[in-house]
Design a protein around this motif. Structure first.
Motif, PDB file in Angstrom:
ATOM      1  N   THR A  41       0.836  -1.199   0.000  1.00  0.00           N
ATOM      2  CA  THR A  41       0.000   0.000   0.000  1.00  0.00           C
ATOM      3  C   THR A  41       0.873   1.251   0.000  1.00  0.00           C
ATOM      4  O   THR A  41       1.993   1.247   0.506  1.00  0.00           O
ATOM      5  CB  THR A  41      -0.922   0.042   1.233  1.00  0.00           C
ATOM      6  OG1 THR A  41      -0.128   0.225   2.415  1.00  0.00           O
ATOM      7  CG2 THR A  41      -1.731  -1.236   1.357  1.00  0.00           C
ATOM      8  N   GLU A  85       2.667  -0.609   8.764  1.00  0.00           N
ATOM      9  CA  GLU A  85       2.671   0.571   7.911  1.00  0.00           C
ATOM     10  C   GLU A  85       3.628   1.624   8.472  1.00  0.00           C
ATOM     11  O   GLU A  85       3.620   1.889   9.674  1.00  0.00           O
ATOM     12  CB  GLU A  85       1.246   1.124   7.835  1.00  0.00           C
ATOM     13  CG  GLU A  85       1.043   2.280   6.896  1.00  0.00           C
ATOM     14  CD  GLU A  85      -0.424   2.691   6.874  1.00  0.00           C
ATOM     15  OE1 GLU A  85      -1.141   2.296   5.940  1.00  0.00           O
ATOM     16  OE2 GLU A  85      -0.851   3.395   7.815  1.00  0.00           O
ATOM     17  N   GLU A 212     -11.549   3.651   4.988  1.00  0.00           N
ATOM     18  CA  GLU A 212     -11.100   3.788   3.602  1.00  0.00           C
ATOM     19  C   GLU A 212     -12.192   3.260   2.686  1.00  0.00           C
ATOM     20  O   GLU A 212     -12.848   2.258   2.988  1.00  0.00           O
ATOM     21  CB  GLU A 212      -9.814   2.984   3.406  1.00  0.00           C
ATOM     22  CG  GLU A 212      -9.239   3.012   2.001  1.00  0.00           C
ATOM     23  CD  GLU A 212      -8.053   2.081   1.845  1.00  0.00           C
ATOM     24  OE1 GLU A 212      -7.735   1.718   0.697  1.00  0.00           O
ATOM     25  OE2 GLU A 212      -7.459   1.698   2.882  1.00  0.00           O
ATOM     26  N   TYR A 225      -6.423  -1.579  -5.989  1.00  0.00           N
ATOM     27  CA  TYR A 225      -7.435  -0.845  -5.245  1.00  0.00           C
ATOM     28  C   TYR A 225      -7.041   0.629  -5.221  1.00  0.00           C
ATOM     29  O   TYR A 225      -5.877   0.961  -4.999  1.00  0.00           O
ATOM     30  CB  TYR A 225      -7.543  -1.347  -3.811  1.00  0.00           C
ATOM     31  CG  TYR A 225      -7.889  -2.808  -3.657  1.00  0.00           C
ATOM     32  CD1 TYR A 225      -9.199  -3.216  -3.394  1.00  0.00           C
ATOM     33  CD2 TYR A 225      -6.894  -3.790  -3.740  1.00  0.00           C
ATOM     34  CE1 TYR A 225      -9.506  -4.563  -3.222  1.00  0.00           C
ATOM     35  CE2 TYR A 225      -7.199  -5.137  -3.583  1.00  0.00           C
ATOM     36  CZ  TYR A 225      -8.505  -5.514  -3.321  1.00  0.00           C
ATOM     37  OH  TYR A 225      -8.816  -6.836  -3.162  1.00  0.00           O
ATOM     38  N   LYS A 278      -5.248   6.603  -1.309  1.00  0.00           N
ATOM     39  CA  LYS A 278      -4.494   5.384  -1.008  1.00  0.00           C
ATOM     40  C   LYS A 278      -4.629   4.409  -2.168  1.00  0.00           C
ATOM     41  O   LYS A 278      -5.724   4.186  -2.684  1.00  0.00           O
ATOM     42  CB  LYS A 278      -4.977   4.734   0.288  1.00  0.00           C
ATOM     43  CG  LYS A 278      -4.254   3.429   0.631  1.00  0.00           C
ATOM     44  CD  LYS A 278      -4.377   3.062   2.091  1.00  0.00           C
ATOM     45  CE  LYS A 278      -3.490   3.924   2.965  1.00  0.00           C
ATOM     46  NZ  LYS A 278      -3.436   3.419   4.363  1.00  0.00           N
ATOM     47  N   ARG A 280      -3.495   0.412  -3.426  1.00  0.00           N
ATOM     48  CA  ARG A 280      -3.137  -0.902  -2.880  1.00  0.00           C
ATOM     49  C   ARG A 280      -3.073  -1.886  -4.043  1.00  0.00           C
ATOM     50  O   ARG A 280      -3.961  -1.890  -4.905  1.00  0.00           O
ATOM     51  CB  ARG A 280      -4.198  -1.332  -1.864  1.00  0.00           C
ATOM     52  CG  ARG A 280      -4.041  -2.745  -1.323  1.00  0.00           C
ATOM     53  CD  ARG A 280      -5.164  -3.117  -0.375  1.00  0.00           C
ATOM     54  NE  ARG A 280      -5.070  -2.340   0.853  1.00  0.00           N
ATOM     55  CZ  ARG A 280      -5.788  -1.256   1.099  1.00  0.00           C
ATOM     56  NH1 ARG A 280      -6.673  -0.827   0.200  1.00  0.00           N
ATOM     57  NH2 ARG A 280      -5.640  -0.590   2.227  1.00  0.00           N
TER      58      ARG A 280
END
Length: 286
Positions: A41, A85, A212, A225, A278, A280
């Motif tokens: 991500t 993360e 999200e 994503y 974001k 992914r």
């Protein structure tokens, strides 16, 4: 914050619209045949240290986060995700005046009260966290969108700050009922363009609510994503008790040290916040 809203809205529209157009109808209807996936991500836009200091303007910072996560789908549309993360957050504080006083000793080891008034203060702060997210995942196979929500624990791993200011200082000796405004070699007087920096800002763990949402597109053997996210810190992570100006004595007199404003008694409601785009990509599905 207005500039972030404009950028955020533009990037959101571009990202979601672009990904939606790329998703053909048959891809939306594609069923997930894997129970597990591992994904990388990356996200960013605004990643800030949000706090209050009296009569101080706090400019929120930009940042980026990157991570690795594992998701297990216990039903066709539902899953549970865990991972790790890296997140960088920043902020800048500007204030016209900050004052303080504390008891210390001079170069002759005599006790006194050091009084200071900082003016035209500018301090930049940057902090690095490792976050552990645990999130519930819902993805709609037919229409190609997803929603993720849950919590994170943010562990501070490193930080640094730089500060600049002008200062007036004095020393009050209660045993003599007298206050000294000089000499400068004792740290008393007017000092211009004082600077300081450090590689330590002491904070607590951050407990974060996160959400999200976005769209998904199968690409090759994986899935891309793209969406928008919000990380909202729930607790005050400040550790107070330090003074921004440190009175240090040596053989030649006094050399001023520094602590971050984030560790001073003036700061309150220090929280981590981040939002933006974001992306992914699940590169391993099994």
């Amino acid at each position: 914050m207005k500039k972030y809203n404009v950028i955020f809205n533009c990037l959101t529209s571009i990202a979601l619209t672009g990904l939606w157009v790329l998703c053909p109808a048959k891809a939306h209807a594609q069923e997930n045949t894997s129970n597990s996936e591992v994904a990388i991500t990356v996200g960013g836009l605004a990643a800030m240290l949000d706090y209050d200091i009296p009569n101080t303007e706090v400019t929120k910072g930009q940042g980026i986060n990157v991570g690795l996560e594992y998701t297990y789908y216990f039903a066709n549309n539902f899953g549970l995700s865990v991972g790790a993360e890296y997140q960088r957050l920043s902020a800048t504080a500007k204030t016209e005046s900050l004052s303080g006083a504390y008891t210390t000793t001079d170069y002759e080891q005599e006790s006194f009260e050091f009084r200071y008034n900082m003016e035209k203060v500018v301090e930049e702060q940057k902090m690095n966290f490792v976050s552990i997210p645990v999130m519930l995942v819902y993805q709609n196979q037919q229409y190609g969108f997803y929603i993720r929500g849950g919590a994170k624990i943010g562990l501070p791993i490193s930080a640094k700050y730089t500060t600049k200011y002008d200062m007036n200082s004095s020393g009050y000796y209660p045993q003599y009922n007298g206050e000294l405004f000089d000499p400068e070699f004792m740290g008393f007087g007017s000092f211009d363009n004082v600077s300081g920096k450090g590689n330590s800002i002491d904070t607590k763990m951050s407990y974060i609510a996160t959400v999200e949402l976005g769209v998904r597109q199968p690409i090759g053997k994986g899935t891309l994503y793209g969406g928008i996210y919000l990380d909202y810190g729930l607790n005050d992570i400040a550790k107070k008790g330090s003074h921004p100006v440190v009175y240090n004595t040596n053989q030649s007199g006094v050399e001023f040290g520094s602590n971050s404003l984030l560790n001073s008694d003036q700061v309150s409601n220090l929280k981590t916040k981040a939002f933006g785009i974001k992306l992914r990509y699940s590169f391993w599905n099994f």
